[in-house]
Design a protein around this motif. Structure first.
Motif, PDB file in Angstrom:
ATOM      1  N   ASN A   8       0.860  -1.180   0.000  1.00 58.60           N
ATOM      2  CA  ASN A   8       0.000   0.000   0.000  1.00 58.60           C
ATOM      3  C   ASN A   8       0.897   1.232   0.000  1.00 58.60           C
ATOM      4  N   GLY A  10      -0.352   4.276  -0.509  1.00 54.55           N
ATOM      5  CA  GLY A  10      -1.191   5.425  -0.216  1.00 54.55           C
ATOM      6  C   GLY A  10      -2.132   5.755  -1.350  1.00 54.55           C
ATOM      7  N   ASN A  40      -7.448   4.950   5.084  1.00 55.12           N
ATOM      8  CA  ASN A  40      -7.097   3.900   4.119  1.00 55.12           C
ATOM      9  C   ASN A  40      -8.130   2.781   4.191  1.00 55.12           C
ATOM     10  N   HIS A  83      -6.647   5.001  11.163  1.00 50.73           N
ATOM     11  CA  HIS A  83      -5.696   4.510  10.185  1.00 50.73           C
ATOM     12  C   HIS A  83      -5.492   3.027  10.469  1.00 50.73           C
TER      13      HIS A  83
END
Length: 311
Positions: A8, A10, A40, A83
């Motif tokens: 990941n 972002g 996310n 997050h």
């Protein structure tokens, strides 16, 4: 197609499909409409359904399978959002250091409490044992004894010298493990030892501040030669707790929760009440003052409803 999110950045996600193909993926826009209050919505470790593009080069993530568990923290710049650090893990390995840089017990305890809340076992990995002077070695022994007495598995190691690495490999074998910790504690050096082809970047500690500098900028899963996987994550400076009710916080400190059964009042907050068994245990030294102070700091989180740095 079904696959596992292994990276990941972002903005993009790398998904390894069940048949071994790799796709760079974006998240389908409708995910934003599902009320997921997260920076996310997809995390490394998620099992997803993807739809490849006509040219077969990229894909859209269309669905996420129900998560077995996850580790979450409050987003550092958006107090109302979370997050998700990683999903579907068997264990979290928190790498900590007594010095160079120092990991605060508040940070350790916040991480442990959040892992308790989401039912993720934690392995505490005390690194850089080769650098400690006599006083720091005593501090290390005290912390290891404290956390073992609570029921946590603790390992000591030196990534630089290779000490304790075989014991760490044995703990990680066959498990999907989140590798976490403050910047500068040696996560990348450990990762390179455990996964030789990881080629993770390492950096010198800042002499001026005796603090680590970020070398990992995104989350990625690496597969261990002996079976299992490590999810490497950017170093965390603070650990703001998320989605915990004030009265629940004590449940995630094992020794406080056990002791609270003897409190006079069932709704005791362990801050001022008469007949509080927890306060009595702290005064008697049966509950470590550092742990109790971490508990109080998390109560302050709920009072202020904002992110607090754990450094």
């Amino acid at each position: 197609m079904r696959g596992l999110v292994i990276r990941n950045t972002g903005s993009w996600y790398t998904v390894r499909t069940d048949d071994g193909q790799l796709f760079d993926c974006k998240v389908k826009g409708t995910f934003r409409l599902k009320g997921i209050r997260s920076t996310n919505p997809v995390a490394v470790g998620d099992v997803v359904t993807i739809m490849p593009s006509p040219d077969g080069q990229t894909a859209l993530i269309e669905d996420i399978e129900d998560r077995r568990n996850y580790i979450i923290r409050r987003a550092s710049n958006l107090s109302k959002q979370s997050h998700i650090i990683a999903a579907n893990v068997d264990m979290a390995a928190l790498v900590v250091t007594i010095a160079h840089p120092e990991t605060s017990t508040t940070f350790i305890d916040r991480f442990l409490a959040s892992a308790e809340a989401y039912r993720v076992p934690v392995l505490l990995v005390f690194n850089k044992t080769d650098l400690y002077d006599e006083a720091e070695q005593e501090q290390l022994a005290g912390l290891v004894a404290l956390y073992r007495s609570i029921g946590y598995t603790c390992l000591t190691c030196s990534a630089e010298k290779g000490d304790g690495i075989d014991a760490l490999r044995a703990e990680l074998q066959g498990k999907t493990t989140l590798l976490s910790g403050n910047s500068g504690v040696g996560k990348s050096t450990l990762l390179n030892l455990l996964v030789p082809d990881a080629d993770a970047k390492t950096a010198e500690i800042s002499v001026a501040h005796d603090a680590g500098m970020h070398t990992t900028t995104f989350s990625q899963m690496f597969f261990l030669p002996q079976g299992g996987a490590l999810i490497d994550t950017p170093g965390i400076k603070g650990f703001g707790t998320f989605d915990m009710e004030r009265e629940e916080v004590s449940h995630y400190f094992r020794e406080i929760f056990r002791t609270s059964e003897d409190c006079r009042f069932g709704n005791c907050t362990h801050t001022h009440e008469p007949g509080c068994a927890v306060l009595q245990a702290v005064a008697a030294g049966d509950i470590a003052e550092s742990r109790f102070n971490s508990y109080l700091s998390m109560l302050e989180d709920k009072d202020e409803d904002k992110y607090r740095s754990a450094n």
